[in-house]
Design an enzyme around this catalytic site. Structure first.
Site, mmCIF file in Angstrom:
data_model
loop_
_atom_site.group_PDB
_atom_site.id
_atom_site.type_symbol
_atom_site.label_atom_id
_atom_site.label_comp_id
_atom_site.label_asym_id
_atom_site.label_seq_id
_atom_site.Cartn_x
_atom_site.Cartn_y
_atom_site.Cartn_z
ATOM 1 N N GLU A 88 12.077 53.257 90.652
ATOM 2 C CA GLU A 88 12.715 52.693 89.844
ATOM 3 C C GLU A 88 13.031 53.197 88.475
ATOM 4 O OE1 GLU A 88 10.545 49.110 88.671
ATOM 5 O OE2 GLU A 88 9.389 49.538 90.273
ATOM 6 N N CYS A 120 9.092 48.297 93.063
ATOM 7 C CA CYS A 120 7.921 48.988 93.623
ATOM 8 C C CYS A 120 7.976 49.128 95.125
ATOM 9 C CB CYS A 120 6.568 48.418 93.126
ATOM 10 S SG CYS A 120 6.331 48.375 91.646
ATOM 11 N N HIS A 240 -0.176 46.894 96.771
ATOM 12 C CA HIS A 240 0.326 47.489 95.431
ATOM 13 C C HIS A 240 -0.433 47.301 94.414
ATOM 14 C CE1 HIS A 240 3.188 48.487 92.228
ATOM 15 N NE2 HIS A 240 3.188 47.087 92.098
ATOM 16 N N LYS A 245 -6.790 44.960 89.149
ATOM 17 C CA LYS A 245 -7.380 43.727 89.011
ATOM 18 C C LYS A 245 -6.580 42.853 90.107
ATOM 19 C CE LYS A 245 -10.428 40.558 87.471
ATOM 20 N NZ LYS A 245 -10.473 40.460 86.054
HETATM 21 P P1 HMG Z 1 -2.141 39.957 78.763
HETATM 22 O O1 HMG Z 1 -1.309 38.833 78.843
HETATM 23 O O2 HMG Z 1 -2.356 40.803 77.552
HETATM 24 O O3 HMG Z 1 -3.682 39.931 79.300
HETATM 25 O O4 HMG Z 1 -1.470 41.149 79.947
HETATM 26 P P2 HMG Z 1 -4.534 38.645 79.795
HETATM 27 O O5 HMG Z 1 -4.637 37.763 78.524
HETATM 28 O O6 HMG Z 1 -3.961 37.813 80.805
HETATM 29 O O7 HMG Z 1 -5.946 39.302 80.220
HETATM 30 C C1 HMG Z 1 -5.870 39.868 81.387
HETATM 31 C C2 HMG Z 1 -7.303 39.851 82.085
HETATM 32 O O8 HMG Z 1 -8.235 40.352 81.120
HETATM 33 C C3 HMG Z 1 -7.712 38.427 82.096
HETATM 34 O O9 HMG Z 1 -8.395 38.400 83.313
HETATM 35 C C4 HMG Z 1 -8.623 38.101 81.027
HETATM 36 O O10 HMG Z 1 -9.535 36.967 81.085
HETATM 37 C C5 HMG Z 1 -9.439 39.339 80.799
HETATM 38 P P3 HMG Z 1 -8.025 37.330 84.613
HETATM 39 O O11 HMG Z 1 -8.343 36.045 84.011
HETATM 40 O O12 HMG Z 1 -6.747 37.554 84.979
HETATM 41 O O13 HMG Z 1 -8.981 37.920 85.823
HETATM 42 N N1 HMG Z 1 -9.895 39.573 79.487
HETATM 43 C C6 HMG Z 1 -11.064 40.285 79.246
HETATM 44 N N2 HMG Z 1 -11.951 40.706 80.107
HETATM 45 C C7 HMG Z 1 -13.255 41.347 79.454
HETATM 46 N N3 HMG Z 1 -13.189 41.344 78.249
HETATM 47 C C8 HMG Z 1 -12.264 40.931 77.305
HETATM 48 C C9 HMG Z 1 -11.288 40.414 77.847
HETATM 49 N N4 HMG Z 1 -10.203 39.917 77.346
HETATM 50 C C10 HMG Z 1 -9.239 39.419 78.160
HETATM 51 N N5 HMG Z 1 -12.638 40.976 76.038
HETATM 52 C C11 HMG Z 1 -0.361 41.353 81.822
HETATM 53 C C12 HMG Z 1 -1.684 40.873 81.272
HETATM 54 C C13 HMG Z 1 -0.606 41.515 83.431
HETATM 55 C C14 HMG Z 1 0.449 39.993 81.590
HETATM 56 C C15 HMG Z 1 0.323 42.588 81.443
HETATM 57 O O14 HMG Z 1 -0.552 43.762 81.411
HETATM 58 C C16 HMG Z 1 1.676 43.026 81.895
HETATM 59 O O15 HMG Z 1 2.705 42.353 81.471
HETATM 60 N N6 HMG Z 1 1.602 44.021 82.720
HETATM 61 C C17 HMG Z 1 3.050 44.386 83.316
HETATM 62 C C18 HMG Z 1 3.273 43.566 84.515
HETATM 63 C C19 HMG Z 1 2.515 43.433 85.700
HETATM 64 O O16 HMG Z 1 1.911 44.537 85.799
HETATM 65 N N7 HMG Z 1 2.483 42.405 86.358
HETATM 66 C C20 HMG Z 1 1.652 42.402 87.627
HETATM 67 C C21 HMG Z 1 2.382 41.865 88.853
HETATM 68 S S1 HMG Z 1 4.161 42.314 89.162
HETATM 69 C C22 HMG Z 1 3.776 43.865 89.882
HETATM 70 O O17 HMG Z 1 2.916 43.929 90.328
HETATM 71 C C23 HMG Z 1 5.456 44.473 89.911
HETATM 72 C C24 HMG Z 1 5.415 45.695 89.249
HETATM 73 O O18 HMG Z 1 4.585 46.781 89.604
HETATM 74 C C25 HMG Z 1 6.796 46.440 89.113
HETATM 75 C C26 HMG Z 1 7.600 46.555 90.592
HETATM 76 O O19 HMG Z 1 7.683 45.556 91.270
HETATM 77 O O20 HMG Z 1 8.524 47.192 90.328
HETATM 78 C C27 HMG Z 1 4.730 45.636 87.650
#
Ligand code: HMG
Length: 530
Positions: A88, A120, A240, A245
């Site tokens: 991509e 992906c 994937h 996590k």
């Molecule tokens: P965010 O919103 O900043 O993070 O980004 P959050 O607030 O959701 O926190 C993440 C985790 O950290 C949570 O854990 C928190 O509790 C924990 P969970 O509740 O989910 O188990 N946390 C902590 N842990 C320990 N100590 C602390 C602390 N603070 C928080 N102090 C988000 C997260 C995924 C939204 C961001 O990284 C993002 O936008 N990433 C890009 C998109 C992505 O990867 N999405 C995943 C699914 S889509 C996919 O896989 C397709 C893709 O590969 C593309 C394709 O297909 O082409 C992306």
């Protein structure tokens, strides 16, 4: 349980991986962004990610991964009858990556080439194409590659989940590494979780929604696979991984919502698990949801009248299974970040190179935003170990790294990395076994293999076949810190970085020039420090 005849006599015959050696530590990034490092380490299960070097793009990475697969499998590249590329991070809106790669990989001209796209899941669709063509007898051998660089804006929530890497596999009949199952789980729909517009470098994502979409589709693909194939329990599970996590959450959902989705099954499983005594401290940690079991799972178990002791026992049972069946492949997202279309395949290769045994089964799920999920299964072939033992393995690339400061990563993101480019002469190193043969004009434009078309469409003179050893020694530096103007000809080559006469270098195909008027991209053979 799936039986041996569930598997086709088609599958993976050779594997190769590549990732850039520059890595950004997420502890360093967290410090710079004022975020607690535990959010990345524990919250995302991510430690560092690969950052491309100057001119290093998906073509550079795909060539290295494919060359690794071809050489490790001792494949005659002229026997490859199809190249399918999932990516991509395409360099052109129209012109396939697969056709560009064919110029560097010495593939026979009578081959299919094409890019198979679905975020992906692109390489997985390439694999399905290859399996279908081979199983029906149309072709005998295909090269399938996933190659990607994931990009989100500086300072965005997606930033720590970037990464880069390429995974290549040779698919054939009578595969020497693993046979693929004859049925697949599949689910697709119009989901606006993640996208990148034609003119943007960075992806846009509805972050939390994207994680919901991923988990929902992974579970649906599992259900469809089970419906198609019947009940199964695989030796290993690979998903994937946008970051570490997400596979953990997927595995947890399959375990608690599909395998042990009622108190009777759970109690029966508990009876089989070893008895273990828990200290008050351990008990408090588990019951507060800070160990493996999610607070919502703990709540359900309490509603089902499980005692605290039983919940702690389940936590450890789950932890054991996680460690045994899933965790070994998570080194890949933790070390290289999200390699998009290469993520699933790099994890599978790492597992094959380090853990699995003959006849083991591996369940896999590919996810592509937008969205689709595809799941299936592999069974390892007798004698596969000797084919994956010799490197370069994924572990070799995990170890071959150089930690870069956040400032260097930010310069890369802003497209401000300086090109420290020289011209010089390189001789094949004594250990060199392979070379890349390329047809080019006097100005270095790559020409097709068809002799009737061997004149440069840009009007440059000359037709040359040049051979570039993969491993070399710098014989002489001619000019230091040159501009990229016209291509270097004769025996002269480009060298990048702090390279001196006598240094060991390796070949890398780098995107060094883009024509201002037409936008035509030029990839040049370039030597970098080995
Ligand atoms: P965010 O919103 O900043 O993070 O980004 P959050 O607030 O959701 O926190 C993440 C985790 O950290 C949570 O854990 C928190 O509790 C924990 P969970 O509740 O989910 O188990 N946390 C902590 N842990 C320990 N100590 C602390 C602390 N603070 C928080 N102090 C988000 C997260 C995924 C939204 C961001 O990284 C993002 O936008 N990433 C890009 C998109 C992505 O990867 N999405 C995943 C699914 S889509 C996919 O896989 C397709 C893709 O590969 C593309 C394709 O297909 O082409 C992306």
């Amino acid at each position: 349980m799936v039986s041996d005849d569930f598997f086709l006599n088609v599958g993976i015959d050779a594997i190769g991986f590549y990732a850039p050696k520059n890595r950004l530590s997420l502890d360093d990034l967290a410090k710079k962004r004022g975020i607690a490092p535990e959010k990345y380490r524990q919250g995302l299960l991510a430690e560092e990610f690969a950052v491309p070097e100057y001119g290093e793009d998906i073509i550079s990475m795909a060539i290295m991964a494919a060359k690794n697969a071809i050489t490790r499998g001792n494949i005659n590249s002229k026997e490859i009858e199809a190249i399918f590329v999932g990516s991509e991070s395409l360099p052109y809106a129209v012109k396939s990556v697969a056709s560009i790669l064919s110029a560097f990989l010495d593939v026979h001209e009578n081959a299919f080439t094409g890019d198979t796209l679905h975020a992906c899941a692109g390489a997985t669709l390439g694999l399905l194409n290859a399996v279908g063509l081979i199983n029906s007898g149309i072709i005998k051998k295909a090269l399938v590659i996933g190659t990607d660089i994931s990009k989100y804006p500086l300072g965005s929530p997606g930033e720590p989940t970037q990464g880069a890497g390429a995974a290549a596999m040779i698919i054939s009949k009578d595969p020497r590494i693993a046979r693929i199952g004859s049925k697949f789980g599949k689910v697709s729909g119009h989901v606006d979780d993640f996208f990148r517009t034609l003119y943007s470098e960075n992806a846009e994502v509805f972050g939390q929604y994207s994680t919901m979409a991923y988990l929902n589709y992974v579970l649906k693909a599992y259900d469809d696979f089970k419906y198609q194939a019947g009940p199964f329990l695989a030796d290993y599970y690979v998903f994937h991984a946008p970051f570490g996590k997400m596979p953990v959450k997927s595995f947890q959902r399959i375990m608690f919502e599909r395998w042990f989705d009622n108190p009777v099954k759970l109690k029966a499983m508990l009876d089989k698990s070893k008895e273990r005594a828990f200290t008050q401290k351990e008990r408090d940690l588990i019951l507060s949801g800070k160990e493996e079991l999610h607070p919502s799972t703990i709540k359900t178990l309490q509603e089902w009248k499980f005692t605290d002791e039983e919940i702690c026992g389940l936590n450890y049972f789950y932890k054991d299974w996680l460690a045994l069946k899933l965790m070994p492949c998570l080194d890949v997202p933790m070390r290289f970040g999200n390699c998009y279309s290469a993520s699933l395949w790099a994890q599978l290769f790492h597992l094959m190179e380090t853990r699995v045994k003959e006849n083991d089964t591996i369940y896999f799920t590919s996810y592509g935003s937008g969205a689709t999920a595809i799941s299936g299964m592999f069974k390892m072939e007798p004698g596969f170990k000797k084919l994956v033992a010799e490197g370069p393995t994924v572990l070799d690339y995990i170890r071959k790294k150089s930690r870069i400061p956040v400032e260097q990563y930010e310069m890369y993101k802003r497209d401000l990395l300086p090109a420290f480019l020289h011209t010089g002469h390189v001789l094949a190193a004594p250990e060199n076994k392979y070379s890349l043969d390329i047809m080019e004009c006097d100005y270095g434009c790559i020409l097709p293999v068809q002799s009737e078309l061997q004149h440069c469409p840009s009007g440059h003179p000359g037709v040359h076949k040049r051979s570039f050893p993969m491993l070399g020694i710098v014989a002489k530096i001619d000019e230091v810190d040159v501009e990229i103007k016209d291509h270097v000809c004769g025996d002269c080559v480009y060298l990048l970085g702090d390279v001196k006469a006598g240094n060991n270098v390796e070949l890398s195909i780098r995107r060094l020039k883009v024509d201002e008027n037409s936008g035509l991209i030029h990839w040049y053979p370039t030597y970098v420090l080995a």
